[in-house]
Design an enzyme around this catalytic site. Structure first.
Site, PDB file in Angstrom:
ATOM      1  NE  ARG C 223      -1.957   1.262   3.857  1.00 28.04           N
ATOM      2  CZ  ARG C 223      -1.786   2.736   4.394  1.00 28.04           C
ATOM      3  NH1 ARG C 223      -0.731   2.597   5.019  1.00 28.04           N
ATOM      4  NH2 ARG C 223      -2.745   3.480   4.510  1.00 28.04           N
ATOM      5  CD  GLU C 265       6.157   6.321   5.148  1.00 27.18           C
ATOM      6  OE1 GLU C 265       6.719   6.890   5.974  1.00 27.18           O
ATOM      7  OE2 GLU C 265       5.181   5.602   5.569  1.00 27.18           O
TER       8      GLU C 265
END
Lengths: 204, 321, 346
Positions: C223, C265
């Site tokens: 994710r 990220e």
């Protein structure tokens, strides 16, 4: 009153209950200050009578001066020890845990810092965190780790406060580490050095 | 599987009759590649083509977790069950091609334990064989108490005693030997964790005794796979995929869903892991909840079902699948 | 040093920059013109050749410089890498996963030779050659997790699984978005996410935990998360907040394009086989605003995301103070045209 009212908080903050007599082969109590009252209340229950011969109480007066040694002594448990401070009782606690067997019941009562340190020692000895019964009594002053220098300041009442190790102005978060037995303190004027709001007594 | 781990195509390398009730099977990858290493306590789901009926049974891995040349399981023959173990016993021979799931661990050791106290009943010994090998390699502290019906049915007793000496304690029911559980639990050092795998009664006995002696519930671990029970045939309707069919008496609802060509998630196929949890859209009748997963309130509400082990009696059952 | 890797810094003179190729493959995290939390996990399967998803662990032009920066952070504060005693086995699992992946995916840079438990690891970009015994920590200069994560971009945490929860009990954390490993180590999944606003009420963490407890070996997921960072500072740690906090106050309309970075990220999660632990690599990618706006769709979309984000989230992500400056800068690249769905440039 047995239960402190706590403001709603975040999920890392522990919640505390009310001590009740547990089933087990031995019973270890660690309390500070007003925590003595929680221990006395437990022993006031009929089913706790037979626990006394297998109970060990370690007690230290509160940082606020509250000292209920006499009340606990009067309970007549198998072992009672009054320590001047938690730090001074640590080696005794470590020895008791090292010698203990499964079936030992652990109870902690008093300030959050005291309870958290007892739970951390129990966890290090291999017990689940949930195996330690905890009841809050007395001061809500906090034990706070400075995230910058890692020093822990005991009995923090003011927010923001000065780290007793590095001197930075820290605001106190509700984020709580069971391993460190401490709340987190973060520099309040990092972005605007020198602009520190007035301290308020948030933790009485 | 819903989370997409690839299955392992294997060939049966060895079938060994351990005793009158138990056979051991060794599997190797068909492509000759290494098996994944695993953690002690893991199981695999073995897929069987039982004369047109697809069966998928979970079995604990008993081989050394670092043995990547093959996996081993032991299967106890169950004469009254739905036939998975009978199929393994009567039809599976060396050289046969089969399919295994990736290992999944629903019975892991607590790595923080100061000591692991393992209690096995009968075929429940299998996960401990892998766990002991792993703990031994890591220099951990453990003790096994293994209860079996008779010396003749004591699978792997000799191997265990040879390998682990005085850390292995064996009890034979026929010789009126029983684990002295109270004495055993009284003398364990702080930080000991209990693991129990065996018949339902044994698990309940160990849990109740430990609780009554002041052991924290989180220090007592157990594993019990439920075999999907046989029952009456029933009709089911799948709303999302628009299919209706009958679940046969010796077929689980999950197997029937799969046989209808509908993909459904699963991990343990034994009512323990929660992966196959399915929403019930309509229930005119009674769901026989046989799982360990749903809460009592969820079971009573008849809004969820675990198709791996649970069944239905009544007029209509519609699932969101 | 090889021409494959940039010579650059993430502190002091901040010479970090993305090449045209790096901008093109930048993992832009917004599939639509607005942002709110979601579990948004998908299988971490190989993606397009050249993309950051091509391999299990992406090695890019910043590799060598990032590893030098990590070594500096650790020299100043060794507590950024910690392992609780029962997590060493998970560290070996991680070392094996990374070494095997890199040797397979980047044979020109990494080699792993095994003879039973005698392993021989070669890392050409960092000029490391190590012979060691697998599972024997005394044959490595550091513990297994520290050893391999000193050679791998991104932060790493290792989660033990027990009692239907995940416990963060080891980690290498030097490129973090303002959270402290030293403080959070030992916490449960919900404890360490406790400070995140809004998401708890949305049951984000209940759902994510339930999903992760069932994560299987061989089926990793991924994710995105994102925040904003002033200057190309990888180490935005709470420990050093007094050092980097003031940088937010010196931004101007003239410098924002150059100094403001979107920080993305790429978070992946992998079940580890021997330990049954889960490793959570958190790979940080930085891009200057002035680099990002070279892709028109990303510029339009970022403007809309920043404009519409709730203040509570902007505060948590630490950019509320500079939000007006960001909007002024980004607005000039937003002509109001619709954007196409998905992450990619048009």
């Amino acid at each position: 009153m047995t239960k402190t009212m706590f403001e709603p908080s975040i999920t890392s903050r522990p919640v505390y209950g009310v001590l009740s007599p547990g089933v087990g082969s031995a019973h270890l109590f660690v309390a500070d200050g007003e925590g003595a009252d929680a221990v006395c209340d437990l022993f006031a229950k009929a089913e706790a009578a037979e626990m006394k011969a297998a109970s060990h109480i370690i007690y230290m007066p509160g940082a606020n001066g509250c000292d209920k040694t006499a009340d606990l002594q009067a309970l007549g448990v198998a072992q009672f020890y009054r320590a001047p401070s938690f730090a001074s009782a640590q080696s005794r606690l470590a020895k008791v845990l090292a010698d203990a067997h499964m079936g030992l019941q652990i109870y902690a009562a008093g300030t959050e810092g005291l309870m958290a340190q007892v739970a951390a020692l129990a966890q290090a000895a291999g017990l689940p965190y949930e195996a330690v019964q905890m009841e809050h009594r007395g001061s809500l002053a906090r034990r706070v780790q400075c995230v910058h220098c890692k020093g822990v300041t005991e009995n923090v009442r003011l927010d923001p406060f000065h780290c007793s190790h590095c001197g930075l102005s820290l605001f106190v978060r509700d984020h709580f580490s069971r391993r460190l037995a401490a709340f987190q303190g973060v520099n309040i004027d990092a972005e605007d050095p020198g602009q520190v709001p007035a301290s308020v007594e948030r933790f009485k | 599987m819903s989370v997409g781990a690839p299955k392992i195509p294997v060939v049966v390398a060895e079938v060994v009759e351990v005793n009158a009730l138990i056979k051991r099977f060794r599997f190797q990858r068909r492509d000759g590649a290494a098996m994944p290493v695993f953690s002690g306590g893991s199981h695999v789901v073995v897929e069987m083509d039982d004369h047109g009926t697809r069966r998928m049974n979970p079995y604990s891995l008993m081989s050394h977790p670092a043995d990547t040349l093959g996996y081993e399981i032991s299967v106890r023959r169950d004469e009254v069950g739905r036939g998975g173990s009978l199929y393994m016993h009567t039809h599976v021979r060396p050289g046969m091609e089969m399919v295994l799931s990736q290992p999944v661990n629903l019975f892991p050791l607590d790595a923080r334990a100061k000591k692991h106290l393992m209690i096995a009943g009968g075929i429940g010994i299998t996960p401990f064989l892998a766990q002991m090998a792993q703990v031994e390699a890591m220099g951990g502290r453990f003790e096994l108490h293994y209860s079996v019906r008779s010396p003749a049915l004591g699978a792997y007793v000799e191997h265990l005693q040879e390998q682990y000496g005085s850390r292995v304690h064996v009890y034979y029911d026929e010789l009126k030997q029983q684990i002295d559980l109270k004495t055993l639990l009284k003398s364990q050092p702080l930080g000991t964790h209990i693991y129990v795998c065996g018949p339902k009664g044994m698990i309940a006995w160990v849990k109740a005794t430990a609780a009554a002696m002041g052991w924290p519930a989180l220090a007592v671990h157990s594993e019990e796979f439920l075999a999907p029970p046989v029952g009456l045939a029933f009709e089911v309707q799948l709303a999302a995929s628009g299919k209706s069919f009958t679940v046969q008496p010796n077929q689980s609802l999950l197997e029937a869903i799969e046989a209808a060509g509908v993909e459904a998630p699963y991990l343990c196929r034994g009512g323990a892991c929660g992966q196959c949890e399915t929403d019930v859209l309509r229930c005119d009748g009674h769901i026989e909840h046989n799982d360990h997963w749903l809460t009592d309130a969820q079971k009573a509400s008849h809004t969820k079902i675990m198709p791996c082990v649970s069944r239905f009696r009544g007029a209509a059952l519609i699932l969101d699948r | 040093m090889s021409l494959d890797f940039n010579v650059e810094t993430f502190r002091g003179d901040y010479t970090f920059k993305n090449s045209a190729k790096a901008i093109k493959r930048f993992p832009f995290p917004f599939p639509e013109d607005s942002y709110m939390y979601s579990v948004n996990m998908e299988p971490h399967v190989p993606g397009a050749v050249g993309s950051v998803f091509e391999h299990l662990f992406d090695v890019d032009e910043h590799y060598v410089a990032e590893m030098r920066d990590r070594a500096q952070v650790l020299a100043e504060d060794p507590l950024r890498c910690q392992t609780l005693p029962h997590m060493e086995l998970a560290g070996w699992d991680l070392l094996e996963l990374i070494m095997e992946s890199k040797a397979r995916d980047y044979p020109q840079w990494f080699e792993l030779h095994k003879d039973g438990d005698n392993w021989h690891w070669i890392n050409k970009p960092l000029q490391i050659e190590q012979k060691f015994t697998f599972m024997d920590a005394s044959t490595l200069p550091y513990g297994p997790m520290e050893y391999i994560t000193r050679q791998t971009q991104g932060d790493f945490t290792l989660q033990d699984q027990r009692d239907d929860d995940l416990w963060i009990e080891a980690g290498m954390v030097t490129t973090q978005a303002d959270w402290s490993l030293d403080f959070d180590i030992g916490m449960s999944f919900k404890q360490w996410h406790a400070p995140v606003p809004l998401a708890h009420q949305m049951n984000i963490f209940d759902r994510a935990l339930k999903f992760l407890l069932k994560l299987q070996h061989g089926a990793p997921v991924r994710r995105f998360n994102w925040t904003m960072t002033v200057d190309a500072l990888l180490d935005t740690s709470p420990e050093n907040y007094p050092k980097w906090g003031p940088s937010k106050t010196t931004m101007t309309p003239e410098t924002i394009g150059h100094r403001q970075h979107l920080r993305v990220e790429l978070q992946t999660l992998h079940r580890l086989p021997r330990s049954n632990a889960i490793v959570f690599p958190i790979r940080c990618y930085l891009i200057r605003f002035e680099e990002l706006v070279t892709v028109p769709k990303w510029a339009r979309r970022l403007h809309r995301v920043v404009r519409d984000i709730p203040d509570e989230l902007a505060t948590y992500k630490g950019f509320l103070r500079n939000k007006p400056l960001m909007l002024d800068y980004l607005a000039q690249f937003d002509d109001g045209q619709p954007t196409s769905p998905g992450f990619g440039a048009d």
